[in-house]
Design a protein around this motif. Structure first.
Motif, PDB file in Angstrom:
ATOM      1  N   ALA A  73       0.820  -1.213   0.000  1.00 34.54           N
ATOM      2  CA  ALA A  73       0.000   0.000   0.000  1.00 34.54           C
ATOM      3  C   ALA A  73       0.853   1.262   0.000  1.00 34.54           C
ATOM      4  CB  ALA A  73      -0.924   0.004   1.217  1.00 34.54           C
ATOM      5  N   ASP A  74       0.424   2.230  -0.797  1.00 39.14           N
ATOM      6  CA  ASP A  74       1.048   3.557  -0.818  1.00 39.14           C
ATOM      7  C   ASP A  74       0.357   4.511   0.150  1.00 39.14           C
ATOM      8  OD1 ASP A  74       2.724   2.901  -3.173  1.00 39.14           O
ATOM      9  OD2 ASP A  74       0.786   2.878  -4.210  1.00 39.14           O
ATOM     10  N   ARG A  75      -0.933   4.267   0.387  1.00 38.69           N
ATOM     11  CA  ARG A  75      -1.746   5.101   1.272  1.00 38.69           C
ATOM     12  C   ARG A  75      -2.478   4.197   2.253  1.00 38.69           C
ATOM     13  NH1 ARG A  75       1.100   7.908  -1.232  1.00 38.69           N
ATOM     14  NH2 ARG A  75       0.608   9.732  -2.541  1.00 38.69           N
ATOM     15  N   VAL A  76      -2.314   4.460   3.537  1.00 39.81           N
ATOM     16  CA  VAL A  76      -2.916   3.623   4.578  1.00 39.81           C
ATOM     17  C   VAL A  76      -3.728   4.518   5.514  1.00 39.81           C
ATOM     18  CG1 VAL A  76      -2.511   2.019   6.482  1.00 39.81           C
ATOM     19  CG2 VAL A  76      -0.998   1.988   4.477  1.00 39.81           C
ATOM     20  N   ALA A  77      -4.980   4.159   5.756  1.00 38.01           N
ATOM     21  CA  ALA A  77      -5.822   4.855   6.720  1.00 38.01           C
ATOM     22  C   ALA A  77      -6.037   3.950   7.920  1.00 38.01           C
ATOM     23  CB  ALA A  77      -7.170   5.216   6.100  1.00 38.01           C
TER      24      ALA A  77
END
Length: 344
Positions: A133-137
């Motif tokens: 993942a490049d973006r993790v929430a």
């Protein structure tokens, strides 16, 4: 439907009747928002007592290898096995609902970084491919969230994950981590008006972020999305935390007087739906019987200094509704598309 469209659709309704109806609806919404706020406030002065939920037997949590990209599948498998054991224990205890929840979490498609079926329960679940993942929430829940209500928390995480996938630019990979890593307070209880539970929750949240960095590496953007009392947890964990954005929705306060007081390099965002009853909770901090009660400055106030974004007309439980303004803006924040975030 907007008022003008509604009026055109029903032209036979006299204007004075429409105005009276609008006032009645507005007053009804205000009363509906005020009731939960009054209950929360009253719980400080008149603590409520209730029979505790019977303790459900479950095995202690699995202790897999330290988290990394290479141990991720091993961690998932160990925690699924633990959930399966917990389901059998709950079934033997004749608790069908808990057994069903545990059994669902033990399914092959579930990606659990942690599972503890004891008491109110702890679950950390990944939606998406965390290792790439490049973006993790990281979604941090508020009051009344437990294994017994995990379905609605998972639904919010899944809605955010789907929205991220829809809005992400081509080639950007996303993941959501649903973190039920602490004992949340009851909505109507003295605990929800103090930072006590948040103080206990902050160290495991900090440990989670460190673990995520071990999996994703320094190049991924990590954002905290903090709902309701979860914003108090995020506030207590924020100092020096290696995250890029902290988004507070439906926040009663963070226990800090300002965003600067969080001592974080992350951008701090805040939003509240127009029909959220939290607006009516007093934003203060006072010493009462030797305990600091209240969660401080309203994160939407100019004095707090957060980046306030639009959340639409929803209520306290509506921030992750598909198609909502709040969900669209949260996805933009997680993706780093800060100039696209809308404001009221």
């Amino acid at each position: 439907m907007g008022f003008a469209s509604w009026a055109r659709a029903v032209p036979f309704v006299p204007k004075y009747r429409r105005d009276r109806g609008s006032r009645r609806r507005s007053g009804s919404r205000r009363r509906r928002r005020a009731v939960p706020a009054l209950l929360v406030t009253a719980a400080v002065v008149f603590p409520l007592s209730a029979a505790g939920r019977p303790e459900i037997p479950a095995p202690p949590p699995a202790l897999p290898a330290p988290l990394s990209a290479s141990t991720l599948e091993e961690t998932y498998a160990a925690n699924r096995a633990n959930a399966a054991e917990a389901a059998r224990a709950a079934a033997a205890h004749h608790d069908r609902d808990r057994a069903a929840t545990d059994r669902a979490l033990s399914a092959p498609g579930r990606h659990l970084l942690r599972f503890d079926g004891r008491g109110s329960g702890r679950v950390t679940e990944v939606l998406g491919d965390l290792a790439r993942a490049d973006r993790v929430a990281v979604l941090v829940p508020g009051s009344d969230t437990s294994l017994d209500t995990y379905g609605r928390f998972h639904a919010a995480a899944a809605a955010l994950h789907r929205q991220l996938a829809r809005q992400a630019p081509a080639g950007t990979r996303t993941a959501v981590v649903a973190w039920l890593g602490y004992e949340t307070p009851a909505t109507v209880s003295p605990a929800v008006t103090t930072t006590g539970r948040a103080e206990q929750a902050a160290p495991p949240l900090r440990a989670l972020v460190a673990g995520l960095r071990a999996v994703t590496g320094a190049g991924a953007r990590i954002s905290l999305v903090c709902h309701s009392y979860g914003s108090v947890v995020c506030g207590r964990a924020a100092a020096g935390l290696d995250v890029d954005d902290i988004a507070l929705v439906g926040s009663p306060g963070t226990g800090a007087g300002s965003a600067a007081g969080l001592r974080t390099r992350a951008r701090v965002w805040a939003a509240r739906g127009a029909d959220d009853w939290v607006e009516n909770v007093p934003h203060l901090s006072v010493d009462l019987f030797g305990t600091t009660v209240g969660l401080g400055t309203d994160p939407l106030s100019p004095a707090y200094g957060a980046r306030v974004f639009a959340a639409g007309d929803g209520g306290h439980s509506d921030y992750f509704d598909p198609g909502s303004t709040s969900l669209t803006n949260l996805a933009r924040i997680v993706l780093g598309e800060t100039t696209a975030v809308t404001h009221d």
